[in-house]
Design a protein around this motif. Sequence first.
Motif, mmCIF file in Angstrom:
data_model
loop_
_atom_site.group_PDB
_atom_site.id
_atom_site.type_symbol
_atom_site.label_atom_id
_atom_site.label_comp_id
_atom_site.label_asym_id
_atom_site.label_seq_id
_atom_site.Cartn_x
_atom_site.Cartn_y
_atom_site.Cartn_z
ATOM 1 N N GLU A 12 0.848 -1.193 0.000
ATOM 2 C CA GLU A 12 0.000 0.000 0.000
ATOM 3 C C GLU A 12 0.881 1.239 0.000
ATOM 4 O O GLU A 12 1.711 1.422 0.880
ATOM 5 C CB GLU A 12 -0.894 0.008 1.235
ATOM 6 N N THR A 13 0.686 2.108 -0.976
ATOM 7 C CA THR A 13 1.567 3.268 -1.115
ATOM 8 C C THR A 13 0.812 4.545 -1.430
ATOM 9 O O THR A 13 1.397 5.510 -1.893
ATOM 10 C CB THR A 13 2.597 3.022 -2.228
ATOM 11 N N LYS A 14 -0.473 4.599 -1.180
ATOM 12 C CA LYS A 14 -1.244 5.776 -1.594
ATOM 13 C C LYS A 14 -0.788 7.064 -0.929
ATOM 14 O O LYS A 14 -1.038 8.138 -1.442
ATOM 15 C CB LYS A 14 -2.740 5.549 -1.374
ATOM 16 N N ASP A 15 -0.105 7.005 0.196
ATOM 17 C CA ASP A 15 0.364 8.201 0.881
ATOM 18 C C ASP A 15 1.855 8.456 0.674
ATOM 19 O O ASP A 15 2.466 9.229 1.399
ATOM 20 C CB ASP A 15 0.070 8.097 2.391
ATOM 21 N N MET A 16 2.463 7.825 -0.335
ATOM 22 C CA MET A 16 3.895 7.998 -0.586
ATOM 23 C C MET A 16 4.198 9.430 -1.011
ATOM 24 O O MET A 16 3.565 9.949 -1.926
ATOM 25 C CB MET A 16 4.358 7.060 -1.700
ATOM 26 N N PRO A 17 5.172 10.082 -0.352
ATOM 27 C CA PRO A 17 5.568 11.420 -0.786
ATOM 28 C C PRO A 17 6.545 11.325 -1.957
ATOM 29 O O PRO A 17 7.085 10.262 -2.231
ATOM 30 C CB PRO A 17 6.274 11.966 0.450
ATOM 31 N N GLY A 18 6.765 12.419 -2.620
ATOM 32 C CA GLY A 18 7.805 12.451 -3.637
ATOM 33 C C GLY A 18 7.300 12.890 -4.990
ATOM 34 O O GLY A 18 6.109 12.822 -5.269
ATOM 35 N N PRO A 19 8.226 13.313 -5.834
ATOM 36 C CA PRO A 19 7.856 13.865 -7.134
ATOM 37 C C PRO A 19 7.612 12.807 -8.206
ATOM 38 O O PRO A 19 7.148 13.125 -9.277
ATOM 39 C CB PRO A 19 9.083 14.705 -7.504
ATOM 40 N N PHE A 20 7.936 11.549 -7.940
ATOM 41 C CA PHE A 20 7.824 10.515 -8.952
ATOM 42 C C PHE A 20 6.608 9.630 -8.709
ATOM 43 O O PHE A 20 6.143 9.487 -7.589
ATOM 44 C CB PHE A 20 9.079 9.633 -8.961
ATOM 45 N N ALA A 21 6.121 9.030 -9.772
ATOM 46 C CA ALA A 21 5.070 8.031 -9.651
ATOM 47 C C ALA A 21 5.767 6.728 -9.269
ATOM 48 O O ALA A 21 6.172 5.950 -10.121
ATOM 49 C CB ALA A 21 4.319 7.894 -10.963
ATOM 50 N N GLU A 22 5.940 6.502 -7.976
ATOM 51 C CA GLU A 22 6.663 5.336 -7.478
ATOM 52 C C GLU A 22 5.688 4.236 -7.100
ATOM 53 O O GLU A 22 4.543 4.500 -6.747
ATOM 54 C CB GLU A 22 7.491 5.703 -6.242
ATOM 55 N N ARG A 23 6.165 3.009 -7.156
ATOM 56 C CA ARG A 23 5.391 1.864 -6.694
ATOM 57 C C ARG A 23 6.287 1.053 -5.765
ATOM 58 O O ARG A 23 7.463 0.851 -6.058
ATOM 59 C CB ARG A 23 4.931 0.996 -7.864
ATOM 60 N N VAL A 24 5.709 0.579 -4.670
ATOM 61 C CA VAL A 24 6.481 -0.148 -3.670
ATOM 62 C C VAL A 24 5.978 -1.583 -3.599
ATOM 63 O O VAL A 24 4.771 -1.835 -3.635
ATOM 64 C CB VAL A 24 6.377 0.542 -2.294
ATOM 65 N N TYR A 25 6.924 -2.497 -3.473
ATOM 66 C CA TYR A 25 6.627 -3.930 -3.450
ATOM 67 C C TYR A 25 7.396 -4.587 -2.319
ATOM 68 O O TYR A 25 8.349 -4.022 -1.790
ATOM 69 C CB TYR A 25 7.052 -4.583 -4.774
ATOM 70 N N ALA A 26 7.000 -5.809 -2.000
ATOM 71 C CA ALA A 26 7.762 -6.653 -1.091
ATOM 72 C C ALA A 26 8.226 -7.866 -1.889
ATOM 73 O O ALA A 26 7.474 -8.405 -2.707
ATOM 74 C CB ALA A 26 6.909 -7.095 0.089
ATOM 75 N N ASP A 27 9.469 -8.271 -1.662
ATOM 76 C CA ASP A 27 9.954 -9.497 -2.288
ATOM 77 C C ASP A 27 9.365 -10.689 -1.532
ATOM 78 O O ASP A 27 8.649 -10.502 -0.540
ATOM 79 C CB ASP A 27 11.484 -9.499 -2.336
ATOM 80 N N PRO A 28 9.610 -11.920 -1.964
ATOM 81 C CA PRO A 28 9.007 -13.073 -1.282
ATOM 82 C C PRO A 28 9.367 -13.203 0.193
ATOM 83 O O PRO A 28 8.621 -13.817 0.953
ATOM 84 C CB PRO A 28 9.537 -14.264 -2.091
ATOM 85 N N ALA A 29 10.482 -12.615 0.637
ATOM 86 C CA ALA A 29 10.857 -12.666 2.051
ATOM 87 C C ALA A 29 10.347 -11.458 2.829
ATOM 88 O O ALA A 29 10.556 -11.367 4.032
ATOM 89 C CB ALA A 29 12.377 -12.757 2.188
ATOM 90 N N GLY A 30 9.684 -10.506 2.159
ATOM 91 C CA GLY A 30 9.106 -9.352 2.839
ATOM 92 C C GLY A 30 9.918 -8.076 2.776
ATOM 93 O O GLY A 30 9.487 -7.048 3.297
ATOM 94 N N HIS A 31 11.112 -8.071 2.179
ATOM 95 C CA HIS A 31 11.904 -6.844 2.055
ATOM 96 C C HIS A 31 11.218 -5.914 1.059
ATOM 97 O O HIS A 31 10.817 -6.337 -0.019
ATOM 98 C CB HIS A 31 13.314 -7.143 1.541
ATOM 99 N N SER A 32 11.117 -4.650 1.416
ATOM 100 C CA SER A 32 10.470 -3.706 0.498
ATOM 101 C C SER A 32 11.468 -3.164 -0.526
ATOM 102 O O SER A 32 12.659 -3.083 -0.265
ATOM 103 C CB SER A 32 9.843 -2.551 1.276
ATOM 104 N N PHE A 33 10.948 -2.836 -1.694
ATOM 105 C CA PHE A 33 11.737 -2.165 -2.722
ATOM 106 C C PHE A 33 10.801 -1.291 -3.540
ATOM 107 O O PHE A 33 9.594 -1.483 -3.561
ATOM 108 C CB PHE A 33 12.518 -3.149 -3.603
ATOM 109 N N THR A 34 11.384 -0.291 -4.179
ATOM 110 C CA THR A 34 10.607 0.707 -4.902
ATOM 111 C C THR A 34 10.976 0.687 -6.381
ATOM 112 O O THR A 34 12.147 0.574 -6.730
ATOM 113 C CB THR A 34 10.911 2.114 -4.335
ATOM 114 N N LEU A 35 9.953 0.805 -7.223
ATOM 115 C CA LEU A 35 10.174 1.030 -8.646
ATOM 116 C C LEU A 35 9.965 2.505 -8.906
ATOM 117 O O LEU A 35 8.985 3.093 -8.444
ATOM 118 C CB LEU A 35 9.172 0.244 -9.500
ATOM 119 N N ARG A 36 10.892 3.088 -9.643
ATOM 120 C CA ARG A 36 10.785 4.492 -10.044
ATOM 121 C C ARG A 36 11.001 4.561 -11.544
ATOM 122 O O ARG A 36 11.813 3.801 -12.092
ATOM 123 C CB ARG A 36 11.855 5.331 -9.335
ATOM 124 N N PRO A 37 10.324 5.481 -12.216
ATOM 125 C CA PRO A 37 10.565 5.607 -13.651
ATOM 126 C C PRO A 37 11.967 6.126 -13.936
ATOM 127 O O PRO A 37 12.517 6.912 -13.152
ATOM 128 C CB PRO A 37 9.506 6.605 -14.116
#
Length: 130
Positions: free
Chosen positions: A96-121
């Motif tokens: 869930e990332t609807k409240d993410m700050p920042g100038p980019f349209a970012e998406r946040v994910y968890a890998d299979p072990a639960g570590h978060s990572f972000t995709l940025r254009p």
Amino acid sequence: MALVNAGFVVLDALEPEKLAVFYTELLDGEQTDITLDQVEIRGADGTRLAFRRDLGATPPSWPRAENNQQVHLDFLVEDMDEAERRIVGLGGRPLETKDMPGPFAERVYADPAGHSFTLRPVPPTAADQG
């Protein structure tokens, strides 16, 4: 010559082999070193990551504060939707990332072990701007 050279980011996991497969596939990479307790990979772009066995590892709970993230990875992508399909197909999940700050349209994910990572254009280059 530098006194210290950057190595790689190491993520702890109960099953480092499975996590290494996820990131190897995501980054179109290869496994470069495998020991009993650690797997190292190199992505097609040279990104280096390692996954260390930790039998006490618990997934981060980001964005909840009780077991907050210690570190996260950012990846640059050309096509967010294509990258998301690949991540989910490999066993990752959107966070869930609807409240993410920042100038980019970012998406946040968890890998299979639960570590978060972000995709940025991928940022536009000067030639793209005009």
